[in-house]
Scaffold this motif. Structure first.
Motif, mmCIF file in Angstrom:
data_model
loop_
_atom_site.group_PDB
_atom_site.id
_atom_site.type_symbol
_atom_site.label_atom_id
_atom_site.label_comp_id
_atom_site.label_asym_id
_atom_site.label_seq_id
_atom_site.Cartn_x
_atom_site.Cartn_y
_atom_site.Cartn_z
ATOM 1 N N GLY A 1 -6.355 2.522 -4.755
ATOM 2 C CA GLY A 1 -5.951 2.889 -3.395
ATOM 3 C C GLY A 1 -7.005 2.529 -2.372
ATOM 4 N N LEU A 2 -8.270 2.790 -2.697
ATOM 5 C CA LEU A 2 -9.355 2.447 -1.766
ATOM 6 C C LEU A 2 -9.448 0.944 -1.559
ATOM 7 C CD1 LEU A 2 -12.139 4.929 -2.959
ATOM 8 C CD2 LEU A 2 -10.941 4.982 -0.774
ATOM 9 N N SER A 3 -9.277 0.180 -2.639
ATOM 10 C CA SER A 3 -9.365 -1.269 -2.516
ATOM 11 C C SER A 3 -8.221 -1.837 -1.685
ATOM 12 C CB SER A 3 -9.358 -1.909 -3.908
ATOM 13 O OG SER A 3 -9.359 -3.313 -3.806
ATOM 14 N N CYS A 4 -7.015 -1.296 -1.880
ATOM 15 C CA CYS A 4 -5.844 -1.809 -1.158
ATOM 16 C C CYS A 4 -5.828 -1.377 0.303
ATOM 17 C CB CYS A 4 -4.555 -1.350 -1.840
ATOM 18 S SG CYS A 4 -4.289 -2.113 -3.441
ATOM 19 N N SER A 5 -6.623 -0.398 0.681
ATOM 20 C CA SER A 5 -6.612 0.095 2.062
ATOM 21 C C SER A 5 -7.816 -0.384 2.855
ATOM 22 C CB SER A 5 -6.558 1.634 2.057
ATOM 23 O OG SER A 5 -7.695 2.170 1.376
ATOM 24 N N ARG A 6 -8.530 -1.374 2.317
ATOM 25 C CA ARG A 6 -9.640 -1.927 3.101
ATOM 26 C C ARG A 6 -9.107 -2.550 4.384
ATOM 27 N NH1 ARG A 6 -14.488 -2.417 0.400
ATOM 28 N NH2 ARG A 6 -14.417 -2.038 -1.870
ATOM 29 N N LYS A 7 -9.943 -2.513 5.398
ATOM 30 C CA LYS A 7 -9.496 -2.968 6.711
ATOM 31 C C LYS A 7 -9.238 -4.469 6.720
ATOM 32 C CE LYS A 7 -10.614 -2.639 11.637
ATOM 33 N NZ LYS A 7 -11.570 -2.138 12.637
ATOM 34 N N ALA A 8 -10.150 -5.258 6.145
ATOM 35 C CA ALA A 8 -9.996 -6.716 6.124
ATOM 36 C C ALA A 8 -9.121 -7.134 4.948
ATOM 37 C CB ALA A 8 -11.368 -7.392 6.020
ATOM 38 N N PRO A 9 -8.040 -7.886 5.193
ATOM 39 C CA PRO A 9 -7.162 -8.306 4.094
ATOM 40 C C PRO A 9 -7.901 -9.084 3.012
ATOM 41 C CG PRO A 9 -6.119 -8.710 6.210
ATOM 42 C CD PRO A 9 -7.542 -8.309 6.501
ATOM 43 N N THR A 10 -8.923 -9.843 3.416
ATOM 44 C CA THR A 10 -9.641 -10.656 2.430
ATOM 45 C C THR A 10 -10.462 -9.816 1.468
ATOM 46 O OG1 THR A 10 -11.441 -10.913 4.027
ATOM 47 C CG2 THR A 10 -9.758 -12.646 3.964
ATOM 48 N N GLU A 11 -10.738 -8.561 1.851
ATOM 49 C CA GLU A 11 -11.536 -7.691 0.999
ATOM 50 C C GLU A 11 -10.678 -6.868 0.038
ATOM 51 O OE1 GLU A 11 -13.888 -5.282 3.545
ATOM 52 O OE2 GLU A 11 -15.054 -6.930 4.380
ATOM 53 N N VAL B 1 0.843 -1.204 0.000
ATOM 54 C CA VAL B 1 0.000 0.000 0.000
ATOM 55 C C VAL B 1 0.875 1.248 0.000
ATOM 56 C CG1 VAL B 1 -1.675 1.317 1.351
ATOM 57 C CG2 VAL B 1 -1.949 -1.151 1.093
ATOM 58 N N LEU B 2 1.946 1.230 0.824
ATOM 59 C CA LEU B 2 2.859 2.376 0.862
ATOM 60 C C LEU B 2 3.512 2.581 -0.496
ATOM 61 C CD1 LEU B 2 4.303 4.581 2.457
ATOM 62 C CD2 LEU B 2 6.008 2.887 3.141
ATOM 63 N N LEU B 3 3.916 1.465 -1.145
ATOM 64 C CA LEU B 3 4.521 1.570 -2.464
ATOM 65 C C LEU B 3 3.539 2.140 -3.475
ATOM 66 C CD1 LEU B 3 6.989 0.934 -4.242
ATOM 67 C CD2 LEU B 3 6.031 -1.334 -4.616
ATOM 68 N N LEU B 4 2.270 1.728 -3.367
ATOM 69 C CA LEU B 4 1.250 2.237 -4.280
ATOM 70 C C LEU B 4 1.073 3.743 -4.115
ATOM 71 C CD1 LEU B 4 -1.023 1.782 -6.333
ATOM 72 C CD2 LEU B 4 -2.548 1.302 -4.401
ATOM 73 N N ILE B 5 1.038 4.194 -2.846
ATOM 74 C CA ILE B 5 0.881 5.627 -2.593
ATOM 75 C C ILE B 5 2.046 6.415 -3.160
ATOM 76 C CG2 ILE B 5 0.773 7.366 -0.762
ATOM 77 C CD1 ILE B 5 -0.722 5.316 0.936
ATOM 78 N N VAL B 6 3.270 5.894 -2.943
ATOM 79 C CA VAL B 6 4.460 6.574 -3.476
ATOM 80 C C VAL B 6 4.399 6.624 -4.990
ATOM 81 C CG1 VAL B 6 6.969 6.411 -3.719
ATOM 82 C CG2 VAL B 6 5.906 5.988 -1.499
ATOM 83 N N TRP B 7 3.958 5.521 -5.622
ATOM 84 C CA TRP B 7 3.857 5.489 -7.082
ATOM 85 C C TRP B 7 2.857 6.527 -7.580
ATOM 86 C CZ3 TRP B 7 0.349 4.820 -10.942
ATOM 87 C CH2 TRP B 7 0.849 4.499 -12.202
ATOM 88 N N ILE B 8 1.716 6.663 -6.873
ATOM 89 C CA ILE B 8 0.707 7.647 -7.254
ATOM 90 C C ILE B 8 1.273 9.055 -7.158
ATOM 91 C CG2 ILE B 8 -1.522 8.656 -6.598
ATOM 92 C CD1 ILE B 8 -2.383 5.861 -5.728
ATOM 93 N N LEU B 9 1.986 9.324 -6.053
ATOM 94 C CA LEU B 9 2.563 10.657 -5.873
ATOM 95 C C LEU B 9 3.593 10.963 -6.959
ATOM 96 C CD1 LEU B 9 3.013 10.744 -1.978
ATOM 97 C CD2 LEU B 9 1.276 11.910 -3.347
#
Length: 411
Positions: free
Chosen positions: A378-388, A242-250
């Motif tokens: 980003g929203l999908s990768c930051s869901r609280k439950a890993p299975t979601e 998720v952190l890598l995704l955010i950095v890539w977006i920025l």
């Protein structure tokens, strides 16, 4: 020659294979051909030497498999075949060598599992099969070898556990199982109390008494630790992605911003007159609820970093929930509006200008689409439950699609 009982030709430069005539010396009792350059296989005619008691063929270049006929020499006491190139496994009938006292077939290319009949060698005192490629498990019935004193199975590919029955060996002086792939517990009773780390070194999955320099066995703790390690690895992997995704977006947004400024330097003019808001110490204090630790994000070289909280985010209502609720309409409320704003004040005077404006409008549409895809990911990768959360393969495919669609914007 027919009645010859002993032949010693050790330490010469003998080459080629053993002549067939030698296998006809049926009265031969001791045969010493060690430390030569003899090669080839051992002939099946060796079973003619029915009176043979001592056979020294070590330190030559013999190859191929050991012939089963060798196991028909029931009077054989000493068998030295080390330092050759014998292959395959020991003959299954090796247990027929009922009188053998010493057997050394180390430093060869033997493979396969230890024959079960090996335990039938009740007179055997010295067994050395080290430095081969013997695999499989150690049979638990070796403990019935009542006279065995030295067992060297080091530097092989033996796997599985060490049979607890080996505690019952009557008089072992050396038990070398080092440098294999053995696992689980080292027995602690019987004659194992006299063994040292040298017997088990190089087997990295063993556990047992501290004197063996291996981890203490504890199946419950081990399983619990493995589960915890897996959980930590999964958490770090998902969080890191998720952190890598955010950095890539920025990085993506920053690259687009810079490329846009380079292509349209004149657009800077339209930002003249914009007055940035002045944030006072008091306003910042109120926004962070008097610098509450609840809003503390970290420290830098020159101070602390806190997160200003809008009054809209009260209780458990998070920024992610707000983005999810308003997304995807309107996206301008979620991201910086300057990324979507096109220059509507440009003068259009000819067809070229109209084409340029159309290209700008199309770029804005594509950018809006890409930002929607990025926010969705980003929203999908930051869901609280890993299975979601979105799977890794799907995320990689989505990022490749975004990169492909973003390529024309750089032109």
């Amino acid at each position: 020659m027919e009645k010859l009982q002993e032949l010693t030709l050790s330490g010469n430069a003998l080459e080629r294979s053993i002549p067939n005539s030698l296998y006809q010396l049926v009265h031969m009792g001791n045969l010493y051909l060690d430390n030569n350059a003899l090669s080839g296989p051992i002939s099946t005619s060796i079973n003619n030497l029915t009176n043979l008691q001592k056979l020294y063929l070590n330190s030559n270049s013999f190859s191929s498999a050991l012939p089963p006929a060798l196991c028909e020499l029931k009077d054989l006491i000493w068998l030295y075949l080390e330092d050759n190139s014998f292959t395959v496994l020991l003959p299954l009938d090796v247990g027929n060598l009922v009188a053998v006292d010493k057997m050394d077939i180390s430093v060869n290319q033997l493979s396969g599992e230890l024959p079960v009949s090996l335990s039938e060698l009740q007179s055997l005192e010295y067994l050395n099969l080290s430095k081969n490629s013997v695999n499989g498990n150690i049979h638990g019935n070796i403990d019935v070898m009542v006279n065995i004193k030295i067992i060297d199975l080091s530097y092989n590919n033996l796997c599985g556990g060490i049979p607890k029955s080996l505690e019952n060996l009557q008089q072992p002086q050396v038990l070398d199982l080092s440098f294999n792939r053995l696992e689980r517990a080292i027995a602690s009773g019987g004659n194992f109390t006299n063994l040292s780390i040298d017997s088990f070194v190089g087997n990295y999955a063993l556990c047992g008494a501290p004197k063996f320099h291996v981890p203490v066995c504890s199946d419950g703790v081990k399983k619990h630790n493995i589960v915890n390690m897996i959980k930590v690895d999964i958490f770090l992997a998902s969080g890191g992605f998720v952190l890598l995704l955010i950095v890539w977006i920025l990085i993506f947004v920053e690259k687009y911003r810079k490329s846009g400024l380079e292509r349209h330097c004149h657009e800077v003019e339209r930002f003249r007159g914009i007055v940035l808001p002045v944030i006072t110490y008091r306003m910042f204090s109120q926004a962070t609820i008097n610098f509450s630790d609840a809003n503390f994000m970290g420290t830098g070289s020159f101070g602390s970093v806190r997160k200003p909280i809008d009054e809209s985010f009260n209780g458990d209502f998070t920024l992610r929930q707000w983005v999810a609720e308003v997304f995807p309409l309107p996206i301008s409320d979620v991201i910086n509006g300057h990324l979507l704003k096109q220059n509507s004040s440009e003068t259009v005077s000819d067809h070229a200008a109209e084409g340029h404006l159309l290209k700008q409008n199309n770029s804005g549409t594509v950018l809006n689409e890409l930002l929607v895809m990025i926010m969705e990911t980003g929203l999908s990768c930051s869901r609280k439950a890993p299975t979601e959360r979105m799977g890794m393969k799907a995320v990689v495919a989505r990022l490749k699609t975004i990169r492909r669609k973003a390529s024309p914007l750089k032109e």
